[in-house]
Design a protein around this motif. Structure first.
Motif, short mmCIF file in Angstrom:
data_model
loop_
_atom_site.label_atom_id
_atom_site.label_comp_id
_atom_site.label_asym_id
_atom_site.label_seq_id
_atom_site.Cartn_x
_atom_site.Cartn_y
_atom_site.Cartn_z
N UNK A 1 0.07 -1.32 0.50
CA UNK A 1 0.22 0.00 -0.47
C UNK A 1 0.87 1.20 -0.01
N UNK A 2 0.10 2.11 -0.72
CA UNK A 2 1.23 3.67 -0.34
C UNK A 2 1.70 3.83 0.46
N UNK A 3 0.26 3.74 1.33
CA UNK A 3 1.01 4.53 2.95
C UNK A 3 2.24 3.51 3.27
N UNK A 4 1.94 2.26 4.05
CA UNK A 4 2.70 1.30 4.15
C UNK A 4 4.11 1.95 3.43
N UNK A 5 4.14 2.01 1.98
CA UNK A 5 5.25 1.94 1.22
C UNK A 5 6.09 2.67 1.64
N UNK A 6 5.34 4.89 1.78
CA UNK A 6 5.70 5.98 2.42
C UNK A 6 6.32 5.78 4.14
N UNK A 7 5.73 4.68 4.64
CA UNK A 7 6.37 4.83 5.86
C UNK A 7 7.56 3.90 6.30
N UNK A 8 7.97 2.78 5.57
CA UNK A 8 8.93 2.09 5.79
C UNK A 8 9.61 2.80 4.31
N UNK A 9 9.51 3.41 4.07
CA UNK A 9 10.82 3.47 2.87
C UNK A 9 11.56 4.80 3.36
N UNK A 10 10.97 5.69 4.82
CA UNK A 10 11.92 6.93 5.22
C UNK A 10 12.15 5.87 6.53
N UNK A 11 11.46 4.81 6.62
CA UNK A 11 12.43 3.99 8.57
C UNK A 11 13.70 2.79 8.28
N UNK A 12 13.73 2.89 6.68
CA UNK A 12 14.87 2.44 6.07
C UNK A 12 15.96 3.14 5.59
N UNK A 13 15.36 4.30 4.58
CA UNK A 13 16.93 5.25 4.57
C UNK A 13 16.37 6.22 4.40
N UNK A 14 15.50 6.85 5.80
CA UNK A 14 16.05 8.04 6.41
C UNK A 14 15.26 9.35 5.73
N UNK A 15 14.59 9.07 4.17
CA UNK A 15 14.29 9.85 3.61
C UNK A 15 12.36 9.45 3.07
N UNK A 16 12.15 10.53 2.41
CA UNK A 16 11.03 10.78 2.07
C UNK A 16 11.33 9.98 0.48
N UNK A 17 10.11 9.40 -0.39
CA UNK A 17 10.43 8.46 -1.71
C UNK A 17 11.37 10.32 -2.47
N UNK A 18 10.86 10.87 -2.59
CA UNK A 18 11.01 12.23 -3.51
C UNK A 18 11.81 12.61 -3.16
N UNK A 19 12.15 12.62 -2.34
CA UNK A 19 14.14 13.43 -1.34
C UNK A 19 14.69 12.51 -2.18
N UNK A 20 15.00 11.15 -1.55
CA UNK A 20 15.63 10.07 -2.24
C UNK A 20 15.92 10.13 -4.22
N UNK A 21 15.59 9.93 -4.56
CA UNK A 21 15.01 10.39 -5.85
C UNK A 21 15.75 11.91 -6.46
N UNK A 22 14.61 13.42 -5.85
CA UNK A 22 16.05 14.07 -5.74
C UNK A 22 17.82 13.76 -5.89
N UNK A 23 17.84 13.37 -4.64
CA UNK A 23 19.26 13.43 -4.64
C UNK A 23 20.06 12.65 -5.51
N UNK A 24 19.78 10.96 -5.10
CA UNK A 24 20.16 10.68 -6.61
C UNK A 24 20.28 11.06 -7.95
N UNK A 25 19.53 11.63 -8.36
CA UNK A 25 19.18 12.20 -9.21
C UNK A 25 20.31 13.66 -9.12
#
Length: 323
Positions: free
Chosen positions: A252-276
């Protein structure tokens, strides 16, 4: 097609020996060199004390290479701390410019779920893995009563992972390992001191995060989140669409966003922009500012320039000129 080495962390597992067996290379004093066809460099394992060891990877590859850790049965008594300082090195006259590549990170977790690390060819690879017994790690950290949550997590959580960006201090400490000569006076003590310093720096970084309630992450969920990250990094010209991404990993999007931040320490979009932006810094070696921006999906070069400056404290044109 990338050369792949698959392994499972089980009791008595020795990475250098397993790697040597897979590629037909001898292991001498716990060190194995890469076959000439794959690259130049070595993998070294060092036992520091009971319950504490490290494995150093130092090489430049001729071919693309991936390390696949397969899922193992049951919880592990050991925890894995990985410090990945891979960099792209550009020679410009008398100077060398080092840029962190995507994947330059530190990670703490259990070694019982599937992960894959991909290494491109012609890139300086230097990463180190510290294996430490759960009880020993808790003892080294001297956790207080107020830190009971972290203590319980380290001792009893059957499956978890936390990922952070490498800090400058981590990179500096990692470099210090290369100055230690095997067999020199007290070399094992020097390795141990540096390993403990890395452990400290990683936990200092982890505890900088906002103190939010964490949820247990199953091995299946960890696999899905790493798959999501791979999808994000595969095409940095297109921003991730949360609904589509959640469908691709069956979460689910809600669970995905929560666990992504918990593992990688940032939101999905911010993580994408930094890698970009890291990718933009690499592309500027061979392409103009506008071509780099277009390749990464930007149609407004002013927006690209502002975003680049936000991450690198300099405009892309000056960055390229300095190269």
């Amino acid at each position: 097609m990338a050369v792949t080495f698959e392994f499972v962390i089980e009791k008595g597992f020795h990475f250098a020996e397993a790697f040597g067996k897979r590629f037909g290379m001898p292991v001498t004093e716990n060190r194995v060199y890469l076959p000439e066809s794959l690259g130049d460099g070595y993998i070294q394992e060092i036992q520091l004390r009971q319950g504490l060891s490290l494995c150093m990877h130092r090489y430049i590859l001729k071919e693309e290479f991936s390390l696949k850790r397969l899922e193992s049965a049951g919880p592990s008594k050991m925890l894995t701390l990985r410090f990945d300082s891979r960099k792209v090195v550009w020679e410009t006259g008398q100077q060398a410019t080092h840029l962190f590549a995507p994947g330059c990170e530190a990670e703490l977790g259990t070694g019982n779920f599937f992960t894959e690390i991909f290494f491109p060819a012609q890139q300086e690879i230097y990463f180190l893995v510290i294996n430490v017994a759960r009880e020993l790690l808790v003892e080294l950290l001297h956790l207080s009563v107020e830190e009971a949550t972290l203590r319980n997590r380290l001792l009893t959580n059957p499956s978890f992972v936390v990922n952070v960006l490498m800090s400058g201090e981590m990179e500096s400490t990692l470099k210090d390992f290369s100055s230690i000569t095997l067999g020199s006076p007290f070399y094992l003590l020097r390795y141990q001191v540096k390993a403990l310093e890395l452990i400290y720096l990683l936990f200092a970084k982890i505890t900088e995060r906002v103190n939010e309630a964490e949820v247990a992450i199953s091995r299946a969920d960890a696999d899905k989140l790493f798959k999501a990250r791979s999808i994000i990094l595969k095409d940095l010209s297109v921003a991730p669409q949360l609904i589509d991404l959640s469908k691709k990993i069956a979460m689910s999007p809600t669970k995905m966003k929560m666990l992504f931040r918990q593992i990688f320490g940032d939101s999905i979009y911010n993580y994408f922009q930094r890698a970009r932006m890291n990718e933009a810094a690499k592309l500027l070696k061979n392409f103009s500012v506008s071509e780099t921006g277009y390749r990464l999906g930007f149609t407004n070069m002013s927006h690209f320039s502002r975003l680049f400056e936000k991450y690198f404290k300099t405009k892309p044109k000056k960055f390229k000129d300095d190269l």
